[in-house]
Design a protein around this motif. Structure first.
Motif, PDB file in Angstrom:
ATOM      1  N   GLY A 350      50.391  33.353  52.934  1.00  0.00           N
ATOM      2  CA  GLY A 350      49.065  33.133  52.360  1.00  0.00           C
ATOM      3  C   GLY A 350      48.007  33.840  53.172  1.00  0.00           C
ATOM      4  N   GLY A 351      46.763  33.718  52.746  1.00  0.00           N
ATOM      5  CA  GLY A 351      45.619  34.199  53.503  1.00  0.00           C
ATOM      6  C   GLY A 351      45.634  35.691  53.773  1.00  0.00           C
ATOM      7  N   ILE A 352      45.239  36.059  54.991  1.00  0.00           N
ATOM      8  CA  ILE A 352      45.149  37.469  55.371  1.00  0.00           C
ATOM      9  C   ILE A 352      46.517  38.144  55.302  1.00  0.00           C
ATOM     10  CG2 ILE A 352      44.671  39.014  57.312  1.00  0.00           C
ATOM     11  CD1 ILE A 352      42.442  37.054  58.145  1.00  0.00           C
ATOM     12  N   GLY A 353      47.553  37.440  55.717  1.00  0.00           N
ATOM     13  CA  GLY A 353      48.888  38.030  55.696  1.00  0.00           C
ATOM     14  C   GLY A 353      49.345  38.380  54.295  1.00  0.00           C
ATOM     15  N   ARG A 354      49.138  37.459  53.351  1.00  0.00           N
ATOM     16  CA  ARG A 354      49.532  37.748  51.967  1.00  0.00           C
ATOM     17  C   ARG A 354      48.712  38.898  51.404  1.00  0.00           C
ATOM     18  NH1 ARG A 354      50.365  33.139  47.426  1.00  0.00           N
ATOM     19  NH2 ARG A 354      52.442  33.192  48.373  1.00  0.00           N
ATOM     20  N   ALA A 355      47.398  38.884  51.634  1.00  0.00           N
ATOM     21  CA  ALA A 355      46.550  39.966  51.129  1.00  0.00           C
ATOM     22  C   ALA A 355      46.958  41.307  51.728  1.00  0.00           C
ATOM     23  CB  ALA A 355      45.084  39.658  51.441  1.00  0.00           C
ATOM     24  N   THR A 356      47.335  41.313  52.996  1.00  0.00           N
ATOM     25  CA  THR A 356      47.764  42.554  53.646  1.00  0.00           C
ATOM     26  C   THR A 356      49.080  43.048  53.058  1.00  0.00           C
ATOM     27  OG1 THR A 356      46.643  41.933  55.701  1.00  0.00           O
ATOM     28  CG2 THR A 356      48.371  43.598  55.864  1.00  0.00           C
ATOM     29  N   ALA A 357      50.006  42.142  52.816  1.00  0.00           N
ATOM     30  CA  ALA A 357      51.277  42.530  52.184  1.00  0.00           C
ATOM     31  C   ALA A 357      51.024  43.137  50.809  1.00  0.00           C
ATOM     32  CB  ALA A 357      52.198  41.317  52.081  1.00  0.00           C
ATOM     33  N   PHE A 358      50.110  42.538  50.040  1.00  0.00           N
ATOM     34  CA  PHE A 358      49.792  43.078  48.715  1.00  0.00           C
ATOM     35  C   PHE A 358      49.161  44.470  48.820  1.00  0.00           C
ATOM     36  CE2 PHE A 358      49.205  38.579  46.734  1.00  0.00           C
ATOM     37  CZ  PHE A 358      50.578  38.405  46.755  1.00  0.00           C
ATOM     38  N   ALA A 359      48.270  44.647  49.796  1.00  0.00           N
ATOM     39  CA  ALA A 359      47.592  45.945  49.945  1.00  0.00           C
ATOM     40  C   ALA A 359      48.593  47.047  50.256  1.00  0.00           C
ATOM     41  CB  ALA A 359      46.527  45.846  51.030  1.00  0.00           C
ATOM     42  N   PHE A 360      49.524  46.767  51.159  1.00  0.00           N
ATOM     43  CA  PHE A 360      50.554  47.773  51.454  1.00  0.00           C
ATOM     44  C   PHE A 360      51.469  47.985  50.251  1.00  0.00           C
ATOM     45  CE2 PHE A 360      49.640  47.028  56.036  1.00  0.00           C
ATOM     46  CZ  PHE A 360      49.522  48.355  56.425  1.00  0.00           C
ATOM     47  N   ALA A 361      51.742  46.907  49.520  1.00  0.00           N
ATOM     48  CA  ALA A 361      52.580  47.033  48.327  1.00  0.00           C
ATOM     49  C   ALA A 361      51.919  47.930  47.297  1.00  0.00           C
ATOM     50  CB  ALA A 361      52.847  45.651  47.735  1.00  0.00           C
ATOM     51  N   GLU A 362      50.611  47.766  47.088  1.00  0.00           N
ATOM     52  CA  GLU A 362      49.893  48.601  46.126  1.00  0.00           C
ATOM     53  C   GLU A 362      49.906  50.071  46.536  1.00  0.00           C
ATOM     54  OE1 GLU A 362      46.058  46.863  45.886  1.00  0.00           O
ATOM     55  OE2 GLU A 362      46.720  45.140  44.686  1.00  0.00           O
ATOM     56  N   ALA A 363      50.040  50.316  47.848  1.00  0.00           N
ATOM     57  CA  ALA A 363      50.127  51.695  48.339  1.00  0.00           C
ATOM     58  C   ALA A 363      51.547  52.246  48.236  1.00  0.00           C
ATOM     59  CB  ALA A 363      49.650  51.762  49.789  1.00  0.00           C
ATOM     60  N   GLY A 364      52.482  51.448  47.716  1.00  0.00           N
ATOM     61  CA  GLY A 364      53.845  51.924  47.525  1.00  0.00           C
ATOM     62  C   GLY A 364      54.756  51.746  48.716  1.00  0.00           C
ATOM     63  N   ALA A 365      54.344  50.926  49.694  1.00  0.00           N
ATOM     64  CA  ALA A 365      55.170  50.697  50.876  1.00  0.00           C
ATOM     65  C   ALA A 365      56.319  49.743  50.550  1.00  0.00           C
ATOM     66  CB  ALA A 365      54.325  50.127  52.011  1.00  0.00           C
ATOM     67  N   ARG A 366      57.303  49.732  51.426  1.00  0.00           N
ATOM     68  CA  ARG A 366      58.339  48.703  51.406  1.00  0.00           C
ATOM     69  C   ARG A 366      57.895  47.610  52.379  1.00  0.00           C
ATOM     70  NH1 ARG A 366      63.235  50.721  53.628  1.00  0.00           N
ATOM     71  NH2 ARG A 366      61.948  52.121  54.860  1.00  0.00           N
ATOM     72  N   VAL A 367      57.901  46.374  51.944  1.00  0.00           N
ATOM     73  CA  VAL A 367      57.259  45.304  52.692  1.00  0.00           C
ATOM     74  C   VAL A 367      58.256  44.202  53.026  1.00  0.00           C
ATOM     75  CG1 VAL A 367      55.364  43.636  52.722  1.00  0.00           C
ATOM     76  CG2 VAL A 367      55.090  45.804  51.482  1.00  0.00           C
ATOM     77  N   VAL A 368      58.286  43.822  54.315  1.00  0.00           N
ATOM     78  CA  VAL A 368      59.045  42.657  54.752  1.00  0.00           C
ATOM     79  C   VAL A 368      58.044  41.547  55.044  1.00  0.00           C
ATOM     80  CG1 VAL A 368      60.651  41.714  56.446  1.00  0.00           C
ATOM     81  CG2 VAL A 368      60.840  44.103  55.749  1.00  0.00           C
ATOM     82  N   VAL A 369      58.172  40.450  54.316  1.00  0.00           N
ATOM     83  CA  VAL A 369      57.241  39.330  54.399  1.00  0.00           C
ATOM     84  C   VAL A 369      57.860  38.251  55.278  1.00  0.00           C
ATOM     85  CG1 VAL A 369      56.057  37.543  53.085  1.00  0.00           C
ATOM     86  CG2 VAL A 369      56.315  39.836  52.118  1.00  0.00           C
ATOM     87  N   VAL A 370      57.184  37.901  56.353  1.00  0.00           N
ATOM     88  CA  VAL A 370      57.732  36.938  57.316  1.00  0.00           C
ATOM     89  C   VAL A 370      56.802  35.723  57.405  1.00  0.00           C
ATOM     90  CG1 VAL A 370      58.392  36.557  59.722  1.00  0.00           C
ATOM     91  CG2 VAL A 370      58.811  38.779  58.640  1.00  0.00           C
ATOM     92  N   ASP A 371      57.388  34.541  57.315  1.00  0.00           N
ATOM     93  CA  ASP A 371      56.614  33.307  57.488  1.00  0.00           C
ATOM     94  C   ASP A 371      57.603  32.164  57.697  1.00  0.00           C
ATOM     95  OD1 ASP A 371      53.419  32.657  56.629  1.00  0.00           O
ATOM     96  OD2 ASP A 371      54.766  30.928  56.788  1.00  0.00           O
TER      97      ASP A 371
END
Length: 608
Positions: A350-371
């Motif tokens: 959630g919060g900043i971490g989720r928004a950051t994951a989405f931003a990188f995702a929109e840029a076409g990155a491969r994202v590992v989400v950790v929590d």
């Protein structure tokens, strides 16, 4: 029959001008054709890892350039390697593998030098659908680049000429008679794999192949037959007739980035991408190359299909063809920089971490989400995939657990590769009087806010350093790192430590191409206060204080998406310390120019 060193490849022979070319193919026929052309002193096997990754989407074609690998050499050698004859070879291969449709061309090193010829020569027009250039300039463009700077020898121009001259010392050596052949067939050929391993950190994994000494000896004629002639008489109409993508490794010891300063005039709409890597990018970063090639090829395929459906034809204007659009927005710049890269974000449920994951995702990155919230991490990964991520995976880990983080680092490296961008975002809040803050409270906040960052930097930073191709670490600190606030002693101390850790690591890792940045948000509307603890407060009062703090954050209503955008912009620009909200900017200025005023403000009792 399998192509040498390329598992699962189909092999055929194509004859061009009396030379027999060895052509390897992967992927299903009928798909868009991607032709990979190798450089010097390589053979087609340099592309094996990239080809394997592309084969799921494309019909991938690799061929040994004449005189290399399993292709035969021209006789005599002198005059047998001119760009005109290499163009004949390309047209023969393209005609054999894709007789009715243009091919997407990718070249590295001398493969890129050839590719520029194929993408600009009039007789190849209509046979090249797109061109991706990696670490190899057009000799025509280079000749004109040299002439312009020699004609106006400003200090900057002279510095650029001398700098490229220093990098290109080997070109003169390869023009010497017989000596290069003797060296390659003798000690240099034997030692070349070890030299590559030491200088470029390339593992000895079957590349280069056993044909290297002969390949390198024959390939010296690439230089002798072309370099001097083209630099003396460069073509002035060498405009690209296909969309061009330029991938520039910033650590290339042989080619200056300045060589490409004027390239837009030759390739209108040029798509530029930079990569922290050395010269042999196809071996260093196959995942990133495959992602960028895939994106570029699919975009060009879509453009062609849209034009076909609309009944339009791409027409030449002033000798120049329509090409890919130049990036005009921050989103496009992010896509060029991060598409296909592996990004790991902690505290991303959630919060900043989720928004950051989405931003990188929109840029076409491969994202590992950790929590440590497994359900929240899985939801973020699912939404990231819908946002455009090239891949998104959830990992349930407590960042304060050293052993769990070590297992995570090993698992991520084994399954997805080395992380390109690490965002240490996980954190918890703790308020209350210092005298009421127990040792257990201190341990809890330091374990997550500081040790979680240390674990991430140590484990993933080491992997970046061992890979030797750079990377970036972003640590989410806080305005509380430089703005003292009553009743935030533990939280402020943890964030101040993160800020100083970031700055010392930035100095230490700069020489290895690893950027380190500290992001310092102010009051951002996230859920951190909903789980914060208040030292010295009875349990029945905890929720009331959380609700009051949450209301204040909602009234401030600064969205986490703005912090996420700051993260991407920070990595793009490699900035050191980045305050985000207006109050964070103000506090940082006061800490530097009016620290006494800042300390006076810190005495104000927060309304929590």
């Amino acid at each position: 029959m399998s192509g040498a060193g390329i598992e699962g490849a189909r092999e055929r022979r194509v004859v061009s001008g009396g030379v027999e070319l060895c052509v390897a193919e992967l992927g299903e026929a009928g798909r868009p054709v991607v032709v990979l052309v190798h450089g010097y002193p390589d053979s087609k096997e340099v592309w094996s890892e990239v080809a394997r990754r592309l084969a799921g989407r494309f019909h991938v074609v690799l061929y040994d350039v004449r005189g290399h690998g399993r292709s035969s050499a021209p006789r005599p050698l002198r005059g047998g390697f001119t760009l005109e004859k290499l163009t004949d070879d390309f047209l023969a291969v393209a005609g054999a593998v894709s007789p009715h449709a243009p091919v997407h061309l990718v070249g590295h090193d001398w493969g890129s030098v050839q590719g520029w010829e194929f993408a600009t020569a009039r007789r190849t027009e209509g046979r090249v659908a797109s061109f991706t250039s990696i670490s190899g300039p057009s000799l025509d463009h280079l000749g004109l680049w040299l002439r312009r700077r020699a004609a106006r020898p400003t200090p900057r121009a002279v510095a650029q000429l001398l700098g490229q001259g220093r990098r290109s010392w080997y070109v003169s050596a390869l023009h010497l008679p017989r000596l290069p052949e003797a060296a390659w067939r003798g000690p240099l050929g034997r030692r070349w794999p070890a030299l590559l391993e030491r200088l470029e950190r390339l593992p000895a994994d079957g590349y280069p192949t056993a044909s290297l000494p002969e390949d390198a000896a024959h390939g010296a004629w690439l230089y002798r037959d072309n370099v001097r002639a083209r630099l003396r008489h460069p073509r002035r109409d060498a405009y690209a007739h296909a969309p061009v993508q330029l991938i520039t490794p910033t650590g290339d010891p042989y080619l200056s980035e300045r060589l490409y300063d004027d390239l837009e005039q030759w390739a209108p709409g040029l798509v530029r991408r930079t990569l922290r890597a050395k010269h042999w990018v196809p071996r260093h970063r196959p995942d990133q190359l495959a992602a960028w090639i895939t994106e570029f090829v699919l975009n060009r395929q879509n453009d062609r299909e849209n034009d076909r459906q609309a009944g339009r034809q791409h027409t030449r204007q002033g000798g120049r063809a329509a090409a890919a659009r130049r990036p005009a927005t921050a989103r496009e710049a992010y896509a060029q920089r991060f598409a296909g890269q592996l990004v790991l974000v902690t505290g991303a449920a959630g919060g900043i971490g989720r928004a950051t994951a989405f931003a990188f995702a929109e840029a076409g990155a491969r994202v590992v989400v950790v929590d440590r919230d497994a359900e929240g991490a899985a939801r973020t990964a699912e939404l990231a995939r819908l946002s455009g991520a090239a891949g998104a995976w959830a990992e349930c880990v407590d960042v304060s657990d050293e052993q769990a983080m070590e297992k995570l680092a090993d698992r991520v490296a084994a399954e997805y590769g080395v992380v390109d961008v690490l965002v240490n975002n996980a954190g918890i809040g703790l308020g209350g009087s210092f005298l009421d803050t127990s040792p257990e409270d201190w341990r809890r906040v330091l374990d997550v806010n500081l040790w979680g960052v240390i674990h991430g930097c140590r484990l993933f930073g080491r992997q970046m350093a061992e890979r030797g191709q750079g990377g970036h670490i972003v640590n989410i600190a806080s305005a509380a790192a430089f703005q003292p606030v009553r009743r935030l002693s533990a939280y402020g101390a943890s964030k101040a430590a993160v800020l100083m850790l970031s700055q010392t690591l930035r100095a230490e890792l700069a020489g290895q191409g690893i950027g380190v940045s500290a992001i310092c948000p102010g009051v951002v509307n996230t859920g951190i206060v909903s789980t914060a603890r208040f030292a010295g407060v009875p349990e029945e009062e905890q929720q009331r204080l959380r609700n009051r703090a949450a209301r204040a954050y909602r009234l401030r209503n600064y969205p986490p998406e703005k912090v996420a955008d700051a993260v991407l912009r920070t990595v793009l620009e490699n900035r050191a310390v980045v305050p985000v909200t207006p109050e964070a900017h103000g506090a940082l200025l006061l800490s530097r120019f009016a620290p006494r005023l800042l300390r006076a403000l810190s005495r104000i009792e927060p309304r929590l």
